[in-house]
Design a protein around this motif. Structure first.
Motif, PDB file in Angstrom:
ATOM      1  N   MET A  13     -17.131 -47.238  56.396  1.00 13.94           N
ATOM      2  CA  MET A  13     -17.000 -47.507  57.667  1.00 13.94           C
ATOM      3  C   MET A  13     -16.403 -49.134  57.786  1.00 13.94           C
ATOM      4  N   PRO A  14     -14.942 -49.274  57.452  1.00 17.47           N
ATOM      5  CA  PRO A  14     -14.335 -50.519  57.586  1.00 17.47           C
ATOM      6  C   PRO A  14     -14.726 -51.429  58.644  1.00 17.47           C
ATOM      7  N   GLY A  15     -15.133 -52.629  58.970  1.00 20.62           N
ATOM      8  CA  GLY A  15     -15.389 -53.611  59.896  1.00 20.62           C
ATOM      9  C   GLY A  15     -16.915 -53.604  60.266  1.00 20.62           C
ATOM     10  N   ARG A  16     -17.672 -52.631  59.426  1.00 21.11           N
ATOM     11  CA  ARG A  16     -19.254 -52.685  59.641  1.00 21.11           C
ATOM     12  C   ARG A  16     -19.669 -53.291  58.252  1.00 21.11           C
ATOM     13  N   SER A  17     -21.215 -53.707  58.587  1.00 23.09           N
ATOM     14  CA  SER A  17     -21.835 -54.178  57.247  1.00 23.09           C
ATOM     15  C   SER A  17     -22.751 -53.140  56.965  1.00 23.09           C
ATOM     16  N   ASN A  18     -22.816 -53.331  55.493  1.00 18.96           N
ATOM     17  CA  ASN A  18     -24.040 -52.479  54.959  1.00 18.96           C
ATOM     18  C   ASN A  18     -25.471 -52.937  55.323  1.00 18.96           C
ATOM     19  N   ARG A  19     -26.514 -52.486  54.608  1.00 19.25           N
ATOM     20  CA  ARG A  19     -27.591 -52.717  55.069  1.00 19.25           C
ATOM     21  C   ARG A  19     -28.370 -53.706  53.945  1.00 19.25           C
ATOM     22  N   THR A  20     -27.894 -54.936  54.021  1.00 27.82           N
ATOM     23  CA  THR A  20     -28.424 -55.899  53.017  1.00 27.82           C
ATOM     24  C   THR A  20     -29.234 -57.067  53.411  1.00 27.82           C
ATOM     25  N   SER A  21     -30.552 -57.370  52.823  1.00 30.47           N
ATOM     26  CA  SER A  21     -31.234 -58.661  53.452  1.00 30.47           C
ATOM     27  C   SER A  21     -31.285 -59.736  52.282  1.00 30.47           C
ATOM     28  N   TYR A  22     -30.967 -60.864  52.857  1.00 31.37           N
ATOM     29  CA  TYR A  22     -31.167 -62.234  52.115  1.00 31.37           C
ATOM     30  C   TYR A  22     -32.192 -62.831  52.493  1.00 31.37           C
ATOM     31  N   VAL A  23     -32.973 -63.691  51.675  1.00 27.83           N
ATOM     32  CA  VAL A  23     -33.871 -64.677  51.819  1.00 27.83           C
ATOM     33  C   VAL A  23     -33.243 -66.033  51.349  1.00 27.83           C
ATOM     34  N   ILE A  24     -33.267 -66.873  52.540  1.00 28.95           N
ATOM     35  CA  ILE A  24     -32.194 -68.303  52.123  1.00 28.95           C
ATOM     36  C   ILE A  24     -33.168 -69.401  52.413  1.00 28.95           C
ATOM     37  N   ALA A  25     -33.346 -70.190  51.237  1.00 26.30           N
ATOM     38  CA  ALA A  25     -34.012 -71.339  51.282  1.00 26.30           C
ATOM     39  C   ALA A  25     -33.546 -72.570  52.483  1.00 26.30           C
ATOM     40  N   PRO A  26     -34.379 -73.316  53.005  1.00 22.85           N
ATOM     41  CA  PRO A  26     -33.766 -74.660  53.640  1.00 22.85           C
ATOM     42  C   PRO A  26     -32.674 -75.135  53.036  1.00 22.85           C
ATOM     43  N   THR A  27     -32.630 -74.983  51.409  1.00 16.68           N
ATOM     44  CA  THR A  27     -31.521 -75.962  50.880  1.00 16.68           C
ATOM     45  C   THR A  27     -30.234 -75.170  50.968  1.00 16.68           C
ATOM     46  N   GLY A  28     -30.271 -73.788  51.588  1.00 14.70           N
ATOM     47  CA  GLY A  28     -29.074 -73.080  51.616  1.00 14.70           C
ATOM     48  C   GLY A  28     -28.892 -72.055  50.345  1.00 14.70           C
ATOM     49  N   LYS A  29     -29.647 -72.172  49.624  1.00 15.51           N
ATOM     50  CA  LYS A  29     -29.713 -71.206  48.303  1.00 15.51           C
ATOM     51  C   LYS A  29     -30.482 -70.114  48.548  1.00 15.51           C
ATOM     52  N   VAL A  30     -29.808 -68.750  47.986  1.00 16.22           N
ATOM     53  CA  VAL A  30     -30.223 -67.475  48.289  1.00 16.22           C
ATOM     54  C   VAL A  30     -31.506 -67.545  47.063  1.00 16.22           C
ATOM     55  N   ILE A  31     -32.637 -67.051  47.608  1.00 11.79           N
ATOM     56  CA  ILE A  31     -33.621 -66.737  46.679  1.00 11.79           C
ATOM     57  C   ILE A  31     -34.304 -65.327  46.764  1.00 11.79           C
ATOM     58  N   TYR A  32     -33.620 -64.372  47.429  1.00  3.05           N
ATOM     59  CA  TYR A  32     -33.767 -63.005  47.442  1.00  3.05           C
ATOM     60  C   TYR A  32     -32.497 -62.116  47.949  1.00  3.05           C
ATOM     61  N   ALA A  33     -32.380 -61.094  47.558  1.00  2.00           N
ATOM     62  CA  ALA A  33     -31.144 -60.317  47.897  1.00  2.00           C
ATOM     63  C   ALA A  33     -31.746 -58.734  47.738  1.00  2.00           C
ATOM     64  N   HIS A  34     -31.464 -57.861  48.524  1.00  2.00           N
ATOM     65  CA  HIS A  34     -31.768 -56.658  48.511  1.00  2.00           C
ATOM     66  C   HIS A  34     -30.722 -55.841  49.376  1.00  2.00           C
ATOM     67  N   SER A  35     -30.261 -54.790  48.762  1.00  2.00           N
ATOM     68  CA  SER A  35     -29.000 -54.237  49.229  1.00  2.00           C
ATOM     69  C   SER A  35     -29.565 -52.765  49.050  1.00  2.00           C
ATOM     70  N   ASP A  36     -29.678 -51.936  50.209  1.00  4.06           N
ATOM     71  CA  ASP A  36     -29.973 -50.533  50.301  1.00  4.06           C
ATOM     72  C   ASP A  36     -29.867 -49.953  51.564  1.00  4.06           C
ATOM     73  N   LEU A  37     -29.138 -48.820  51.652  1.00  8.02           N
ATOM     74  CA  LEU A  37     -28.890 -48.209  52.992  1.00  8.02           C
ATOM     75  C   LEU A  37     -29.974 -48.002  53.619  1.00  8.02           C
ATOM     76  N   ASP A  38     -31.196 -47.387  52.685  1.00 10.82           N
ATOM     77  CA  ASP A  38     -32.668 -46.960  53.259  1.00 10.82           C
ATOM     78  C   ASP A  38     -33.414 -48.527  53.691  1.00 10.82           C
ATOM     79  N   TYR A  39     -33.602 -48.293  54.960  1.00 12.61           N
ATOM     80  CA  TYR A  39     -34.248 -49.530  55.585  1.00 12.61           C
ATOM     81  C   TYR A  39     -35.727 -49.785  55.001  1.00 12.61           C
ATOM     82  N   ARG A  40     -36.400 -48.989  54.426  1.00 16.82           N
ATOM     83  CA  ARG A  40     -37.682 -49.036  54.454  1.00 16.82           C
ATOM     84  C   ARG A  40     -38.273 -49.980  53.686  1.00 16.82           C
ATOM     85  N   ASP A  41     -37.566 -50.522  52.463  1.00 18.72           N
ATOM     86  CA  ASP A  41     -38.168 -51.782  51.714  1.00 18.72           C
ATOM     87  C   ASP A  41     -37.685 -53.394  52.250  1.00 18.72           C
ATOM     88  N   HIS A  42     -36.877 -53.266  53.095  1.00 19.21           N
ATOM     89  CA  HIS A  42     -36.185 -54.566  53.415  1.00 19.21           C
ATOM     90  C   HIS A  42     -37.356 -55.642  53.990  1.00 19.21           C
TER      91      HIS A  42
END
Length: 194
Positions: free
Chosen positions: A148-177
């Motif tokens: 679906m061009p123009g849409r995002s997938n289901r991805t969750s990021y945790v971003i520290a106050p420094t701006g660094k990604v400290i966790y990334a999880h990508s899965d179309l199944d919402y249950r573990d996000h």
């Protein structure tokens, strides 16, 4: 050619087309993992967009949000769809836990702000902000939904106050996000106490 039958482009081919369309939508609901391009340690791209919380629109800037603590930035395909609604409910139910851990939750999709303002009330239950993800933001975070061009997938990021990604999880199944991002925030907070 005399006696040649014209091709059947009418009603008989409609069930085949409808079946193909139904199959494409069924694929979108499968729990398929998708690779998040932003790896742990990467710098999260800053952005400025329109957000809403409790139905009230506001201007949201990632850099400003990070001044308040870590950010759980979760991308979802579309407001008011089944999986996205269930995911929003789970984030709403866990919002106090995220707040106790010092984190802010922000949901993002390509939906227009008026739709997201309603979603922030009805499905996010006034607990956290949702914001419009522009094509530029979707590309920067590499969360494009291929089917679906123009849409995002289901991805969750945790971003520290420094701006660094400290966790990334990508899965179309919402249950573990929610579970996974909350664990990542708690782990980050515990590491800061040492």
């Amino acid at each position: 050619m005399v006696g040649a039958k014209p091709p059947n482009l009418g009603i008989r081919s409609l069930p085949v087309r409808l079946t193909a369309i139904a199959a494409a939508f069924a694929l979108l609901s499968l729990p398929v993992a998708a690779g998040a391009a932003l790896k742990v340690g990467a710098t999260a791209p800053n952005f400025r967009t329109q957000g809403a919380i409790a139905g009230k629109p506001f201007t949201l800037t990632l850099r400003e949000e990070l001044k308040k603590g870590p950010v759980v930035l979760y991308f979802f395909p579309a407001a008011f769809t089944k999986g996205c609604t269930l995911e929003a409910h789970e984030f709403a139910e866990a919002s106090d836990d995220f707040a106790r851990a010092g984190a802010r939750v922000i949901g993002m999709s390509a939906d227009p702000i008026d739709k997201l303002a309603r979603f922030s009330v009805e499905e996010c239950r006034n607990k956290f902000a949702v914001a419009t993800a522009s094509p530029k933001v979707i590309k920067a975070y590499d969360v494009k939904l291929p089917l679906m061009p123009g849409r995002s997938n289901r991805t969750s990021y945790v971003i520290a106050p420094t701006g660094k990604v400290i966790y990334a999880h990508s899965d179309l199944d919402y249950r573990d996000h929610v579970k996974n991002t909350l664990a990542a925030v708690r782990s980050w907070k515990a590491s800061k106490r040492r």
